[in-house]
Design a protein around this motif. Structure first.
Motif, short mmCIF file in Angstrom:
data_model
loop_
_atom_site.label_atom_id
_atom_site.label_comp_id
_atom_site.label_asym_id
_atom_site.label_seq_id
_atom_site.Cartn_x
_atom_site.Cartn_y
_atom_site.Cartn_z
N SER A 110 0.85 -1.20 0.00
CA SER A 110 0.00 0.00 0.00
C SER A 110 0.88 1.24 0.00
O SER A 110 1.75 1.40 0.87
CB SER A 110 -0.91 0.01 1.24
N ASP B 202 -3.02 -3.20 -5.50
CA ASP B 202 -4.24 -2.45 -5.22
C ASP B 202 -4.64 -2.71 -3.77
O ASP B 202 -5.35 -3.69 -3.47
CB ASP B 202 -5.36 -2.86 -6.16
N GLN C 255 -6.76 -2.44 -1.37
CA GLN C 255 -8.15 -2.14 -1.06
C GLN C 255 -8.78 -3.38 -0.44
O GLN C 255 -8.47 -4.52 -0.83
CB GLN C 255 -8.92 -1.75 -2.33
N ILE D 180 -11.72 -4.61 -0.78
CA ILE D 180 -12.50 -5.42 -1.72
C ILE D 180 -11.58 -6.28 -2.58
O ILE D 180 -11.90 -7.44 -2.90
CB ILE D 180 -13.42 -4.52 -2.59
N VAL D 181 -10.40 -5.72 -2.93
CA VAL D 181 -9.44 -6.50 -3.71
C VAL D 181 -8.92 -7.66 -2.87
O VAL D 181 -8.78 -8.79 -3.35
CB VAL D 181 -8.28 -5.59 -4.19
N GLU E 149 -5.62 2.10 0.23
CA GLU E 149 -5.80 3.07 -0.84
C GLU E 149 -7.28 3.16 -1.24
O GLU E 149 -7.95 2.12 -1.41
CB GLU E 149 -4.97 2.67 -2.06
N SER E 150 -7.75 4.38 -1.42
CA SER E 150 -9.12 4.58 -1.89
C SER E 150 -9.22 4.16 -3.35
O SER E 150 -8.36 4.53 -4.17
CB SER E 150 -9.52 6.05 -1.73
N PRO E 151 -10.24 3.40 -3.73
CA PRO E 151 -10.36 2.96 -5.13
C PRO E 151 -10.60 4.11 -6.10
O PRO E 151 -10.31 3.99 -7.29
CB PRO E 151 -11.55 2.00 -5.10
N ARG E 152 -11.08 5.25 -5.61
CA ARG E 152 -11.38 6.38 -6.51
C ARG E 152 -10.24 7.37 -6.60
O ARG E 152 -9.88 7.83 -7.67
CB ARG E 152 -12.66 7.10 -6.03
N THR E 153 -9.64 7.72 -5.43
CA THR E 153 -8.63 8.79 -5.43
C THR E 153 -7.20 8.30 -5.26
O THR E 153 -6.25 9.07 -5.42
CB THR E 153 -8.93 9.77 -4.28
N GLU E 154 -7.00 7.02 -4.90
CA GLU E 154 -5.69 6.45 -4.60
C GLU E 154 -5.03 7.12 -3.40
O GLU E 154 -3.83 6.99 -3.19
CB GLU E 154 -4.76 6.50 -5.82
N GLN F 55 -7.17 5.51 2.63
CA GLN F 55 -8.44 5.05 3.19
C GLN F 55 -8.08 4.21 4.42
O GLN F 55 -7.49 3.15 4.31
CB GLN F 55 -9.22 4.20 2.20
#
Length: 717
Positions: A162, A199, A201, A203-204, A238-243, A246
């Protein structure tokens, strides 16, 4: 392949009221014990050490090194005191090359949970955590622990990296390369696989863990922090939208990891990932993962530099690949940080382990797999070698047959009778007894604490070894608190050892209390009466100097100078002669109290000195007590005396300084008010050497004395 089958030394640290600690030895090779000790670490000391280690307090490296060492020794002296220190030395000797794993349970340590326990420093050797012979493991109480199961290779490591754009840049690529380098040989042989996930995240991670691949290790590279306001550990995913960052709590990460039932080890190469609130196991990242049953977690209790993180990961996985258990691998990684960087970051990693063995991934055997034993046994199982051995055996049998045909008539026995079988009797010719070769030596003498206050319990540990080639048989050992060659010297400690094999070692232990301030030339002596005849008697004794500290000397009347318990009953008054203290009752010419004596009573778990008649302790209970205080010549001079007493009535309580003719030279007086009755009070006087004191109480009160404390004039440098 390296192996290490540790013996366990399991300690529970419990915070008690009045700034006390209860140290319980729950499990060890030599038994269990419990000791209550004062907490040696003040909040200010703890804060200073933590700030030095987390980098918020900048000090020169040599000053930081000294501060950490002193802290570690204070912590060690508190935890390993009395019977527990004796058990520790005996356990180390019994464990020998197997190693002794120190398990710490801190569930009830309260604020002390946050201390860097990995700094425990044996004053006679080194930091325990730096040696794979004495690894330190945090051992929290967890109800559900996943069992260690056999696996089919390769071992799979899922590496989550990350690097949010709004966080300080980490050299994640360097750490990834270190992981690859450390595991290169294993990966080439198909024994281990690294899988990288960039990634970062939840969810990943969730999708990766349900992909059908069984991962045994989860390794996180990235940022983490401990939210002081909400008291929770957070990972910077990491945020999935802004990187950008999170924040993910340890509990959220643990929820996903436990869905993958094969994970047995989590490595969090992230700052402060080991921190938690002591009374909430779900507040920390590592503790949340442990609470959900993962048997082993490696985390960081302070910020760690990129270089230290890289070195740790490289050496940790290399040691694992060489077959070391996880606790030994962590110790190897600590030493690598210390040797390569020379700083204190080796103390940052923390190992949480609930598995009974540090071998988390035993290999599953297959039916086509032949076990490898190594060495001669492995060579003997090779087909070519077996054929060669068979040929040699045939030749040998032929030679035996030929010799039998040539010389058989000379040695064949004559049967007793054709119908009676001849018994086959094994016979031998005894050889003269070989001369015994016993050489007993003392290899080490240790004191803990090394600079005790007078009256403080000191553990005397003497390491013995038989350098000869024969069993010793029983022999004695003694220890003198003075020069053994002094006139009328008698041993302060003694004991017997049943036997010591050739080259074997053992540690004998005793407890002693020094009776005054100063320097003592002590002597340890093994086999003083030559009970075990030796080849060399000139190496049987070792002198050792001990300097006491300058702390006050407190007598609480609980133990005698020989460390035996003082029982309730009548006191002669000379029980503490060895500590240069004698007491007696002063009757003031009162005929009714002429038979009065000193009495030892127990109240509120405290021993206390009272006065009274032997068969009627309530009578003559208010008599003065005289204290005769002497001191050795050419020693630090007595400077002051403080007496703690329990007032039982209002009025004046007086401490008198008497002359040799018993006249009063001066006095200190304390008036006790009605609301102060039953509350312990003190009276003190300044002195200049030996003295006679008397404590007087009001006529309607009882004389109850709890403690006597002496101080000395500091020695001028």
């Amino acid at each position: 392949m390296a192996t290490q089958e540790y013996l366990d030394f399991e300690l529970t640290i419990e915070a008690l009221p009045n700034d006390q600690l209860r140290v319980t030895l729950a499990n060890s090779p030599v038994g269990s014990a419990t000791v209550d000790v004062p907490n040696p670490i003040t909040p200010a000391e703890a804060e200073r050490i933590i700030k030095i280690l987390d980098g918020t307090r900048r000090v020169p490296r040599d000053e930081a090194t000294r501060a950490v060492r002193v802290f570690g020794e204070k912590l060690f002296s508190a935890v390993f005191s009395g019977q527990i220190y004796g058990a520790y030395l005996a356990s180390r000797a019994q464990a020998a090359e197997r190693g002794l794993r120190l398990r710490l349970n801190l569930d009830k340590a309260e604020a002390l949970y946050d201390l860097p326990w990995e700094l425990l420093h044996d004053p006679s050797s080194d930091y325990l955590a730096l040696s794979r012979q004495t690894p330190i493991v945090r051992y929290p109480r967890v109800i559900d622990v996943r069992p260690v199961v056999e696996i089919s290779l390769p071992l799979r490591v899922l590496v989550l990296i990350s690097s949010p754009s709004d966080q300080a840049a980490l050299d994640v690529e360097a750490e990834w390369r270190s992981l690859q380098e450390a595991t290169a040989d294993l990966r080439q042989r198909g024994l281990l696989e690294l899988e990288r996930v960039d990634d970062a995240q939840l969810i990943v991670l969730q999708r990766k863990l349900r992909s059908g691949v069984s991962y045994q290790i989860f390794h996180y590279i990235g940022h983490a922090t401990f939210d002081e306001r909400n008291a929770v550990g957070m990972l910077a995913f990491e945020s999935p939208r802004t990187e950008q960052t999170q924040l993910v709590s340890g509990e959220e990460l643990a929820r996903e990891l436990v869905e993958q039932n094969s994970i047995r080890l989590v490595v969090l190469n992230a700052c402060q990932s080991a921190r938690q609130v002591h009374n909430n196991r779900f507040s920390g990242i590592a503790s949340s993962i442990m609470a959900r049953g993962v048997p082993a977690v490696v985390a960081m209790q302070f910020p760690i530099s990129d270089e230290a993180a890289r070195i740790f990961a490289h050496e940790f996985y290399r040691a694992l690949s060489e077959g070391y258990p996880i606790e030994a691998s962590v110790a190897e990684a600590r030493r690598a940080i210390k040797s390569e960087l020379g700083n204190l970051e080796w103390a940052t990693p923390v190992l949480f382990l609930r598995a009974q063995s540090g071998v988390l991934f035993p290999k599953r055997r297959t039916f086509t797999e032949r076990p490898s034993y190594g060495g001669l046994r492995e060579a003997l199982l090779r087909p070519r070698v077996l054929l060669g051995l068979a040929a040699l055996l045939i030749v040998a049998l032929g030679l035996v047959s030929l010799l039998s045909s040539l010389f058989g008539g000379l040695s064949a026995p004559t049967p007793a009778s054709p119908s009676t079988p001849v018994p086959i009797i094994a016979t031998f010719t005894p050889t003269p007894d070989a001369p015994r070769n016993v050489d007993l030596v003392i290899t080490r003498v240790r004191f803990l604490p090394s600079n005790p206050a007078p009256g403080q319990a000191v553990t005397v540990a003497i390491e013995l070894q038989n350098n000869g080639t024969s069993d010793s048989g029983p022999f004695d050992w003694v220890w003198f608190d003075t020069n053994a060659e002094a006139e009328n010297a008698t041993p302060a400690l003694r004991g017997t050892v049943a036997n010591l094999s050739p080259r074997a070692k053992t540690t004998v232990i005793g407890t002693y209390r020094f009776g005054w301030w100063g320097t003592y030339l002590t002597t340890a002596w093994v086999n003083p009466d030559n009970r075990a005849p030796e080849s060399n008697i000139f190496n049987n004794f070792v002198p050792r100097t001990l300097n006491t500290g300058s702390e006050p000397f407190t007598v609480d009347f609980s133990r005698l100078p020989d460390d035996s318990l003082l029982e309730a009953g009548v006191l002669r008054g000379d029980e503490f002669d060895k500590w240069l203290l004698r007491m007696r009752v002063e009757t003031d010419g009162n005929a009714e109290c002429s038979a009065a004596v000193l009495l030892l009573t127990l109240m509120d778990d405290l021993n206390q000195i009272t006065t009274g008649l032997p068969n009627a302790p309530q009578r003559c209970a208010n008599l003065p007590v005289i204290f005769e205080l002497s001191q050795p010549s050419e020693s630090p001079r007595l400077r002051s005396v403080l007496i703690e007493f329990l007032p039982t009535a209002q009025g004046e309580y007086t401490l008198e300084v008497r002359a040799a003719d018993n006249s009063v030279q001066r006095r200190e007086t304390l008036r006790v008010q009605p609301g102060e009755v039953g509350v312990p009070k003190t009276l003190s006087v300044t002195l200049d050497g030996a003295a006679r004191l008397a404590l007087r109480v009001p006529e309607n009160a009882r004389t109850i004395i709890r403690r006597l404390t002496r101080t000395i004039t500091p020695t001028q440098p």
